[in-house]
Design an enzyme around this catalytic site. Sequence first.
Site, PDB file in Angstrom:
ATOM      1  N   ASP A  95       8.183  -7.222 -15.663  1.00 28.71           N
ATOM      2  CA  ASP A  95       7.083  -7.607 -14.831  1.00 28.71           C
ATOM      3  C   ASP A  95       6.571  -8.911 -15.689  1.00 28.71           C
ATOM      4  O   ASP A  95       6.029  -8.874 -16.638  1.00 28.71           O
ATOM      5  CB  ASP A  95       6.054  -6.626 -15.041  1.00 28.71           C
ATOM      6  N   LYS A 157       3.379  -7.844  -7.692  1.00 30.35           N
ATOM      7  CA  LYS A 157       2.683  -6.723  -8.318  1.00 30.35           C
ATOM      8  C   LYS A 157       1.214  -7.106  -8.545  1.00 30.35           C
ATOM      9  O   LYS A 157       1.116  -8.547  -8.766  1.00 30.35           O
ATOM     10  CB  LYS A 157       3.375  -6.490  -9.603  1.00 30.35           C
ATOM     11  N   LYS A 185       4.186  -3.690  -5.909  1.00 29.53           N
ATOM     12  CA  LYS A 185       3.905  -2.729  -6.990  1.00 29.53           C
ATOM     13  C   LYS A 185       2.508  -2.651  -7.261  1.00 29.53           C
ATOM     14  O   LYS A 185       1.912  -3.809  -7.372  1.00 29.53           O
ATOM     15  CB  LYS A 185       4.702  -2.995  -8.396  1.00 29.53           C
TER      16      LYS A 185
END
Length: 225
Positions: A95, A157, A185
């Site tokens: 991430d 995300k 996400k």
Amino acid sequence: MNGDEFMNLNKYIDHTLLKPEAPKEAVLKLIEEAKQYDFCSVCINPAWVSLAAKELENTDVKVCTVIGFDLGATTTASKVFETADAVKNGADEVDMVINVGFLKSKEYDLVKEDIAEVVKAANGKTVKVIIETCLLTKEEIVKVCQLAKEAGADFVKTSTGFNSGGATVEDVKLMKETVGEMYVKASGGIRDLDTALKMIEAGADRLGVSAGIQIIEEYRARNAN
């Protein structure tokens, strides 16, 4: 919404512990909880990737870590090195945090290159792009989601969870509308079942949470009958 629709709620969850002061015992506890609840992944800082990979061997719980965390303002070369090192140590997913300053400066080629180079360094592993929605306008959210998609990332995300705000239903909807088939996400501030379900309804494919156990236990209690 019926109970069957979210029977696999556990597989939406990246069981997360990113506090810098977390000791080894807390990380090991997180890993054991992830095994017990069969979460999608554990999300931990890079220093713990080797440990997590060893402990999660022969399970289907993935190892997720963070790159350029939590400001995103390191160089692309630094992010590339971090990514390659994490993958070498056993990370299944990374991430990465975008360079928000580049985005604010409308340096779109630099933002896209930053993401693309991490994607390349990940060598086929899942890449999620943290855009830090609380710092962005709606137009900037749309733009960076488009850039992430063009750069070949797998997810966008919402948040690091370490800034002034986390995921909102409105932002998740906007992100999903922008990226289409690409994944989203939601992360930051998701601490109960109702919030988790709202994020999924809005288009979230994954939830980054530290309250995963509470969410699952609340779900089980609600659907016990």
